[in-house]
Scaffold this motif. Structure first.
Motif, PDB file in Angstrom:
ATOM      1  N   ARG A  32     -20.196-148.205 -40.967  1.00  0.00           N
ATOM      2  CA  ARG A  32     -21.541-147.852 -40.532  1.00  0.00           C
ATOM      3  C   ARG A  32     -22.560-148.792 -41.157  1.00  0.00           C
ATOM      4  NH1 ARG A  32     -23.434-142.311 -42.075  1.00  0.00           N
ATOM      5  NH2 ARG A  32     -22.915-143.154 -44.134  1.00  0.00           N
ATOM      6  N   ARG A 104     -25.992-155.685 -36.610  1.00  0.00           N
ATOM      7  CA  ARG A 104     -24.931-155.009 -35.887  1.00  0.00           C
ATOM      8  C   ARG A 104     -23.730-154.790 -36.783  1.00  0.00           C
ATOM      9  NH1 ARG A 104     -20.840-158.555 -34.112  1.00  0.00           N
ATOM     10  NH2 ARG A 104     -21.433-160.731 -33.732  1.00  0.00           N
ATOM     11  N   THR A 105     -22.922-153.798 -36.411  1.00  0.00           N
ATOM     12  CA  THR A 105     -21.692-153.531 -37.134  1.00  0.00           C
ATOM     13  C   THR A 105     -20.607-154.497 -36.684  1.00  0.00           C
ATOM     14  OG1 THR A 105     -21.016-151.922 -35.487  1.00  0.00           O
ATOM     15  CG2 THR A 105     -22.222-151.085 -37.389  1.00  0.00           C
ATOM     16  N   ARG A 109     -17.909-153.201 -29.480  1.00  0.00           N
ATOM     17  CA  ARG A 109     -18.958-152.519 -28.723  1.00  0.00           C
ATOM     18  C   ARG A 109     -18.427-151.313 -27.955  1.00  0.00           C
ATOM     19  NH1 ARG A 109     -23.957-154.794 -27.962  1.00  0.00           N
ATOM     20  NH2 ARG A 109     -24.188-157.047 -28.240  1.00  0.00           N
ATOM     21  N   THR A 112     -17.398-145.765 -30.131  1.00  0.00           N
ATOM     22  CA  THR A 112     -18.590-144.975 -30.433  1.00  0.00           C
ATOM     23  C   THR A 112     -19.154-145.333 -31.796  1.00  0.00           C
ATOM     24  OG1 THR A 112     -17.160-143.222 -31.319  1.00  0.00           O
ATOM     25  CG2 THR A 112     -17.826-143.044 -29.015  1.00  0.00           C
ATOM     26  N   HIS A 114     -19.769-148.289 -32.882  1.00  0.00           N
ATOM     27  CA  HIS A 114     -20.552-149.524 -32.857  1.00  0.00           C
ATOM     28  C   HIS A 114     -22.038-149.214 -32.950  1.00  0.00           C
ATOM     29  CE1 HIS A 114     -21.619-153.637 -31.916  1.00  0.00           C
ATOM     30  NE2 HIS A 114     -22.507-153.152 -31.065  1.00  0.00           N
ATOM     31  N   GLU A 115     -22.740-149.983 -33.777  1.00  0.00           N
ATOM     32  CA  GLU A 115     -24.182-149.815 -33.925  1.00  0.00           C
ATOM     33  C   GLU A 115     -24.874-151.170 -33.808  1.00  0.00           C
ATOM     34  OE1 GLU A 115     -25.429-147.131 -37.351  1.00  0.00           O
ATOM     35  OE2 GLU A 115     -23.339-147.550 -37.856  1.00  0.00           O
ATOM     36  N   ALA A 117     -28.979-152.408 -34.379  1.00  0.00           N
ATOM     37  CA  ALA A 117     -30.358-152.034 -34.706  1.00  0.00           C
ATOM     38  C   ALA A 117     -31.258-153.221 -34.396  1.00  0.00           C
ATOM     39  CB  ALA A 117     -30.473-151.645 -36.178  1.00  0.00           C
TER      40      ALA A 117
END
Length: 364
Positions: A32, A104-105, A109, A112, A114-115, A117
């Protein structure tokens, strides 16, 4: 089939790419965003990704955008210029608008976890408009490459995109990657806007998943029926390959060519669509046949898929040409992993016949 694209002999620029680039922060480890202790700074942006890949492949390319009068803007211009891209038309914002950034993580992609910002609202690039961008710069190459991301950034950017989608005398060949980013749109106008811009383009790239989400179209032929205007339409289907519709200038009939994607050991999926567009454009500029254009698109995408960043150095042209010329069986046998674009891998592929080159690259 349209005549091969050739650079304007009066201009040193083959392709102009217009769009926002951002400073990208890649995580030091998976997890995360809340748990990642450090990030590595790099660059990212659909159109600048295409520009960097084309320049690294040996094409004279210009990137046009706006960046903040800040250190991140300095970094973008210097980093993109280091790939050999002409950044002389990039403008600095004098009104305090910043350069966009995003984090980004390291996760795919498609999961779920994957993040991403984004910190791009009110960025310098969002002030691009018909009044702030020089038409002479935009029309200075033989190809002008755009993406749908720009249309979503602001009303000014949308006005610029609509103007560039008009078929006016002197406009270069207009290449458009739909590049739908739902989170960027402030209302539900995206489907209609992107369809209208695509209809004004000469060459369109669209993913089958995008077409399904945007327009409820579920096959390459259905997409072509909705987009009859572009001379060339490329429908990307991810791991299932890509299909190109190329209209004959004389009788108006389409030639349809499909090429399967390569098996790839994916490191990070971000930037693959931009790389595919760069590979297809590169082969188009060289006058290669449609099948080779699609194969070069897949090869350029594979280069990015097997690298952690949004942009990477592509395989040497001789290496890519060798792989693109493989017979169907050898092409289908390729499996590309990290490091396959290296000079050593290229020498191996050049030194062997088509069957063993597939094995050698798969093992590299």
């Amino acid at each position: 089939m349209p005549a091969p694209v050739a650079a304007d002999p009066t201009s040193p620029t083959e392709v102009v790419c217009l769009g926002e680039s951002m400073v990208t922060f890649l995580p030091s480890r998976p997890g995360r965003l809340a748990d990642v202790p450090a990030f590595t700074r790099t660059i990212g942006g659909a159109e600048s990704n295409v520009a960097c890949a084309l320049a690294a492949a040996g094409h004279p390319v210009k990137w046009i955008s706006r960046v903040g009068a800040d250190g991140f803007g300095d970094h973008l211009v210097e980093a993109i210029g280091a790939y050999g891209v002409d950044t002389s038309a990039v403008r600095r914002d004098a009104d305090g608008r910043p350069t966009g950034i995003y984090f980004r993580t390291a996760t795919d992609r498609s999961t779920t976890a994957h993040e991403v910002a984004y910190y791009r609202a009110g960025s310098a690039a969002s002030a691009m408009s018909p009044d702030t961008m020089d038409r002479a710069d935009l029309f200075s190459g033989h190809v002008l490459h755009l993406s749908g991301i720009t249309a979503a950034l602001s009303d000014d950017c949308l006005a610029l995109m609509r103007e560039l989608a008009e078929r006016v005398p002197g406009r270069p060949l207009l290449s458009f990657d739909v590049n739908h980013r739902p989170a960027l749109w402030r209302d539900d106008s995206g489907p209609d806007v992107l369809l209208a811009i695509a209809r004004g383009a000469d060459l369109v790239f669209v993913g089958d998943d995008e077409a399904a989400q945007l327009w409820d179209l579920h096959s390459p032929r259905a997409i072509r029926a909705a987009l009859p205007e572009p001379a060339v339409l490329v429908v990307k289907a991810g791991a299932d390959g890509a299909t190109a519709f190329v209209r004959d200038e004389e009788d108006g009939a389409d030639t349809v060519t499909s090429v399967p994607a390569l098996a790839v050991d994916v490191v990070a999926p971000v930037g693959a669509g931009d790389a595919f567009a760069a590979g297809f454009l590169s082969a188009t500029l060289r006058g290669l046949p449609t099948g080779a254009r699609l194969r070069h698109g897949h090869l350029m995408a594979a280069a990015v898929l097997t690298d952690a960043g949004d942009v990477c150095v592509p395989p040497a042209r001789a290496h890519a040409d060798r792989l693109a010329a493989l017979d169907d069986a050898a092409w289908g046998a390729l499996r590309l992993g990290p490091g396959w674009t290296s000079e050593a891998a290229g020498r191996t592929a050049e030194a062997t016949d088509s069957t063993t080159s597939a094995e050698a690259v798969a093992a590299s």
